[in-house]
Scaffold this active site. Structure first.
Site, PDB file in Angstrom:
ATOM      1  N   ARG A  77       1.939 -11.904  19.656  1.00 20.39           N
ATOM      2  CA  ARG A  77       1.215 -10.975  18.791  1.00 20.39           C
ATOM      3  C   ARG A  77       0.659 -11.726  17.574  1.00 20.39           C
ATOM      4  O   ARG A  77       1.265 -12.661  17.077  1.00 20.39           O
ATOM      5  CB  ARG A  77       2.139  -9.845  18.321  1.00 20.39           C
ATOM      6  CG  ARG A  77       2.431  -8.802  19.387  1.00 20.39           C
ATOM      7  CD  ARG A  77       3.268  -7.647  18.868  1.00 20.39           C
ATOM      8  NE  ARG A  77       4.591  -8.092  18.461  1.00 20.39           N
ATOM      9  CZ  ARG A  77       4.961  -8.355  17.220  1.00 20.39           C
ATOM     10  NH1 ARG A  77       4.124  -8.175  16.209  1.00 20.39           N
ATOM     11  NH2 ARG A  77       6.180  -8.769  16.962  1.00 20.39           N
ATOM     12  N   TYR A 216      -2.954 -11.183  25.460  1.00 23.35           N
ATOM     13  CA  TYR A 216      -1.496 -11.288  25.521  1.00 23.35           C
ATOM     14  C   TYR A 216      -0.753 -10.020  25.084  1.00 23.35           C
ATOM     15  O   TYR A 216      -1.058  -9.445  24.027  1.00 23.35           O
ATOM     16  CB  TYR A 216      -1.022 -12.451  24.645  1.00 23.35           C
ATOM     17  CG  TYR A 216       0.385 -12.843  24.995  1.00 23.35           C
ATOM     18  CD1 TYR A 216       0.644 -13.630  26.113  1.00 23.35           C
ATOM     19  CD2 TYR A 216       1.461 -12.368  24.262  1.00 23.35           C
ATOM     20  CE1 TYR A 216       1.937 -13.946  26.476  1.00 23.35           C
ATOM     21  CE2 TYR A 216       2.753 -12.683  24.608  1.00 23.35           C
ATOM     22  CZ  TYR A 216       2.983 -13.473  25.716  1.00 23.35           C
ATOM     23  OH  TYR A 216       4.263 -13.784  26.073  1.00 23.35           O
ATOM     24  N   LYS A 225       2.636  -1.479  21.784  1.00 26.80           N
ATOM     25  CA  LYS A 225       2.816  -1.484  20.331  1.00 26.80           C
ATOM     26  C   LYS A 225       1.724  -0.683  19.609  1.00 26.80           C
ATOM     27  O   LYS A 225       2.000   0.043  18.657  1.00 26.80           O
ATOM     28  CB  LYS A 225       2.862  -2.916  19.797  1.00 26.80           C
ATOM     29  CG  LYS A 225       4.016  -3.735  20.391  1.00 26.80           C
ATOM     30  CD  LYS A 225       5.341  -3.113  20.060  1.00 26.80           C
ATOM     31  CE  LYS A 225       6.469  -3.565  20.944  1.00 26.80           C
ATOM     32  NZ  LYS A 225       7.246  -4.688  20.568  1.00 26.80           N
ATOM     33  N   HIS A 245      10.959   1.243  17.130  1.00 29.26           N
ATOM     34  CA  HIS A 245      11.094   0.011  17.909  1.00 29.26           C
ATOM     35  C   HIS A 245      12.566  -0.125  18.323  1.00 29.26           C
ATOM     36  O   HIS A 245      13.294  -0.960  17.793  1.00 29.26           O
ATOM     37  CB  HIS A 245      10.661  -1.162  17.026  1.00 29.26           C
ATOM     38  CG  HIS A 245      10.460  -2.459  17.740  1.00 29.26           C
ATOM     39  ND1 HIS A 245      10.465  -3.668  17.073  1.00 29.26           N
ATOM     40  CD2 HIS A 245      10.227  -2.754  19.046  1.00 29.26           C
ATOM     41  CE1 HIS A 245      10.243  -4.649  17.943  1.00 29.26           C
ATOM     42  NE2 HIS A 245      10.102  -4.125  19.133  1.00 29.26           N
ATOM     43  N   SER A 267      11.547  -8.038  16.936  1.00 25.79           N
ATOM     44  CA  SER A 267      11.097  -8.699  18.154  1.00 25.79           C
ATOM     45  C   SER A 267      11.925  -9.951  18.412  1.00 25.79           C
ATOM     46  O   SER A 267      12.168 -10.745  17.506  1.00 25.79           O
ATOM     47  CB  SER A 267       9.624  -9.074  18.019  1.00 25.79           C
ATOM     48  OG  SER A 267       8.865  -7.915  17.766  1.00 25.79           O
ATOM     49  N   CYS A 269      15.077 -10.196  19.070  1.00 26.29           N
ATOM     50  CA  CYS A 269      16.392 -10.191  18.414  1.00 26.29           C
ATOM     51  C   CYS A 269      17.436  -9.416  19.200  1.00 26.29           C
ATOM     52  O   CYS A 269      18.463  -9.027  18.651  1.00 26.29           O
ATOM     53  CB  CYS A 269      16.268  -9.655  16.995  1.00 26.29           C
ATOM     54  SG  CYS A 269      15.372 -10.791  15.914  1.00 26.29           S
ATOM     55  N   ASP A 292      12.701  -1.164  24.391  1.00 30.34           N
ATOM     56  CA  ASP A 292      11.800  -1.572  23.307  1.00 30.34           C
ATOM     57  C   ASP A 292      11.341  -0.432  22.403  1.00 30.34           C
ATOM     58  O   ASP A 292      11.170  -0.637  21.225  1.00 30.34           O
ATOM     59  CB  ASP A 292      10.572  -2.279  23.903  1.00 30.34           C
ATOM     60  CG  ASP A 292       9.846  -3.163  22.886  1.00 30.34           C
ATOM     61  OD1 ASP A 292      10.512  -3.986  22.235  1.00 30.34           O
ATOM     62  OD2 ASP A 292       8.615  -3.013  22.735  1.00 30.34           O
ATOM     63  N   ARG A 385       7.369 -14.349  28.891  1.00 32.17           N
ATOM     64  CA  ARG A 385       7.825 -12.979  29.185  1.00 32.17           C
ATOM     65  C   ARG A 385       7.875 -12.683  30.679  1.00 32.17           C
ATOM     66  O   ARG A 385       7.106 -13.239  31.452  1.00 32.17           O
ATOM     67  CB  ARG A 385       6.847 -11.973  28.550  1.00 32.17           C
ATOM     68  CG  ARG A 385       6.733 -12.066  27.034  1.00 32.17           C
ATOM     69  CD  ARG A 385       7.636 -11.095  26.349  1.00 32.17           C
ATOM     70  NE  ARG A 385       7.799 -11.355  24.915  1.00 32.17           N
ATOM     71  CZ  ARG A 385       8.469 -10.541  24.098  1.00 32.17           C
ATOM     72  NH1 ARG A 385       9.018  -9.446  24.557  1.00 32.17           N
ATOM     73  NH2 ARG A 385       8.617 -10.854  22.829  1.00 32.17           N
TER      74      ARG A 385
END
Ligand code: GTP
Ligand code: SPV
Ligand code: MN
Length: 603
Positions: A77, A216, A225, A245, A267, A269, A292, A385
């Site tokens: 991002r 991406y 998001k 989130h 993100s 974590c 998420d 990912r």
């Protein structure tokens, strides 16, 4: 150039949608327009095209799964290129980039002019959340990237079923995406076309998204998001709910008691890992609802009910292995996945750092270069990912598909902090929990471009995703609590799996062992575990955290749960600085919380 007839072939008669598609095609001038129908056949034909184009490599060792590498400049991002374009700058607040919506529209209009030349324009009708929700959350993404289409087909419900439900009048979020790489006649394409100029733009008031230049993840899969957090957080503020989130998990105790837990970590974590946890404490069971995003609304019973609007997992690959997250390994083994920026093995499988203790002797790294353990480089990008259907998750809870969601008993906030933040702290009440969330801090990760490992405030793990003024967002959290029956509100906890010892090692083993912390949380909800009151909240009393069978000496455990007053005194000016940055909209109740903390620390 011939004008494309977007109307007569369209599988809908929705006048607003038809007009938008026609207008977008006229501006971006693609060679053709394809409506995504959600069928397996169309999905496969897009994949076949991606293989033929050299973007995808079919994996021999995983069913119907593909390897893909992005342009090395398009791997995460781009927070510095992300904008909240409210008419009034003040509404975006101090934590978001802002631009005048009129000027931004004009800039993007020029960028989109001819931007799909030589390409196909795909129209993806999608729904976030349940198609049978009271008010389904429709969106339509227009994109010139088949990679985005294939990924959106995994991450959301797409196609004809959505269009049918939309009918001729449904509201939807128009989400326009272009990679910004037009092709001149005869010009050869590259495997991952994109543009150095990038814009990720939300227009919160009119509920629109426009994205340019990146292919991406969160930059390009606009249902995720951009819609489900940035736009949805504004809808949630207006309508009295929460778009967060957060992972959602179902926890069953040995006695059969079920509790649902939501957890917000920034993100990279640990959300996916906690959501799929295999607890090491005997008899405890975790099942997954989401990894998420959580949308939480009050039910008629006064409790906060959470749903996961997504249909897939877009998980961090490195660090995912049989010893850390076996359920994710099983999910990706089940097939139907796209892997981006990981390494390829010689026998047609994928590998990344942390998948196995020993790396294979030879790999093709994410740059497409030969790689051996002696290369001295990472085989996979740290933000590589896997994109996998959530139904592949072997421990998916049966409630996943329930449009009502599940009633949340506990909310965890957590970050990545080497120091200061104990393993687990229980808040006194909702307002104190909101303070914990509002002051959450974490070391930055590779999930966004920019420096890694820098401590920053990441309120409720939503810093890059709040679609409006952060001060108003804090007030919304407080208001949500005020309007509710205190007994029915989830209890809020603050966790940190990432505290380090003097040598830089993790004090707490994490992963499956985090089930021990979940057990303590449940026992606190039930009033059976002991806690010690400290200036920052309640932490486990000695002996109350179940560490049976854990290879951890008492000193190390004590260091993991310790509240160090000096460290906290050093934290206070940082929190003050953060609230100063938020400015006059910082809720007074949070300033009062800070004053209380100061006093308890003897300041
Ligand atoms: P996003 O998808 O970016 O929102 O990330 P996420 O919050 O879902 O993070 P994820 O679970 O994918 O974990 C990110 C990284 O943290 C991975 O490399 C994990 O291996 C690592 N990680 C997760 N849980 C733990 C833990 O308990 N301890 C330690 N030390 N590392 C962890
Ligand atoms: C995150 O960065 O929080 C993610 C990955 O979940 S992305 O979809 O790229 O935003
Ligand atoms: Mn995330």
């Amino acid at each position: 150039m011939t004008t494309i007839d977007t109307i007569s072939d369209a599988p809908t008669t929705h006048p607003g949608l038809l007009a938008w598609v026609a207008e977008t095609a006229a501006r971006t001038t693609p060679d053709r327009v394809v409506w995504i129908d959600g069928s397996a056949a169309q999905h496969q034909s897009l994949i076949d095209e991606l293989v033929a184009a050299g973007t995808f490599v079919k994996l021999e060792r995983k069913p119907n799964s593909y390897w893909c590498a992005s342009d090395p400049t398009d791997v995460a991002r781009v927070e510095d290129r992300t904008f909240i374009c409210s008419p009034d700058r003040a509404d975006a607040g101090p934590t978001n980039n802002w631009a005048d919506p009129g000027e931004m529209r004009a800039t993007l209009r020029e960028l989109y002019r001819g931007s799909m030349k030589g390409r196909t324009m795909y129209v993806i009708p999608f729904v976030m959340g349940h198609l049978d929700a009271e008010k389904p959350m429709f969106g339509v993404e227009i994109t010139d990237s088949p990679y985005v289409v294939v990924s959106m087909n995994v991450m959301a419900k797409t196609g004809a079923q959505v269009l049918e439900r939309m009918g001729d009048a449904a509201d939807y979020v128009p989400a326009l995406h272009s990679i910004g790489a037009p092709l001149e006649p005869g010009q050869a394409d590259v495997a991952w076309p994109c543009n150095d100029t990038k814009y990720i733009v939300q227009f919160p008031e009119s509920r629109e998204i426009q994205s340019y230049g990146s292919g991406y993840g969160g930059n390009a899969l606009l249902g995720k998001k951009c819609y489900s957090l940035r736009i949805a957080s504004v809808m949630a503020r207006d309508e009295g709910w929460l778009a967060e989130h957060m992972l959602i998990l179902k926890l069953t105790s040995p006695a059969g008691t079920v509790k649902y837990v939501a957890a917000a970590f920034p993100s990279a974590c640990g959300k996916t890992n906690l959501a799929m946890l295999e607890p090491t404490v005997p008899g405890w069971k975790v099942e997954t609802l989401g990894d998420d995003i959580a949308w939480m609304r009050f039910g008629r019973d006064g409790r906060l009910w959470a749903t996961n609007p997504e249909n897939g997992l877009f998980g961090v690959a490195p660090g995912t292995g049989w010893d850390t997250n076996p359920n994710a390994m099983r999910a990706i083994a089940a097939g139907g996945s796209v892997f981006t920026n990981v390494a390829l093995t010689d026998d047609g499988d994928i590998w990344w750092e942390g998948m196995t203790p020993q790396p294979p002797a030879h790999l093709t790294d994410w740059h497409g270069e030969d790689w051996t353990p002696d290369s001295g480089t990472l085989s996979s990008h740290p933000n590589s990912r896997f994109c996998t259907p959530i139904r592949n998750c072997p421990i998916l809870a049966e409630e996943y598909d329930d449009p009502r969601g599940v009633p949340i008993s506990a909310i965890l906030f957590g970050g990545r902090r080497k120091t200061t933040i104990p393993l687990v702290t229980e808040s006194r009440d909702w307002t104190h929990g909101t303070f914990m969330g509002a002051t959450l801090s974490s070391e930055t990760t590779a999930a966004a471009t920019g420096a890694v490992g820098v401590v920053r405030r990441d309120p409720m793990a939503m810093l890059p995703f709040i679609g409006y003024h952060a001060g108003d967002y804090f007030q919304h959290w407080i208001d949500v609590g005020k309007g509710a029956d205190a007994d029915k509100l989830p209890k809020i906890f603050y966790v940190n799996w990432f505290r380090r010892d003097a040598d830089g090692g993790f004090l707490w083993p994490g992963y499956g062992e985090n089930g021990r912390v979940l057990k303590w949380v449940v026992e606190r909800l039930e009033g059976t575990a002991a806690a010690v009151e400290t200036p920052i909240g309640h932490v486990p009393a000695p002996g109350s955290l179940d560490v049976d069978g854990l290879d951890l000496d008492q000193e190390q455990l004590a260091a993991a749960v310790r509240v160090d007053a000096d460290e906290w005194r050093a934290e206070i000016p940082l929190i003050q600085e953060w609230f100063d940055r938020i400015g006059p909209k910082t809720p007074t109740t949070l300033l009062t919380e800070l004053d209380g903390l100061r006093a308890r620390l003897g300041l």
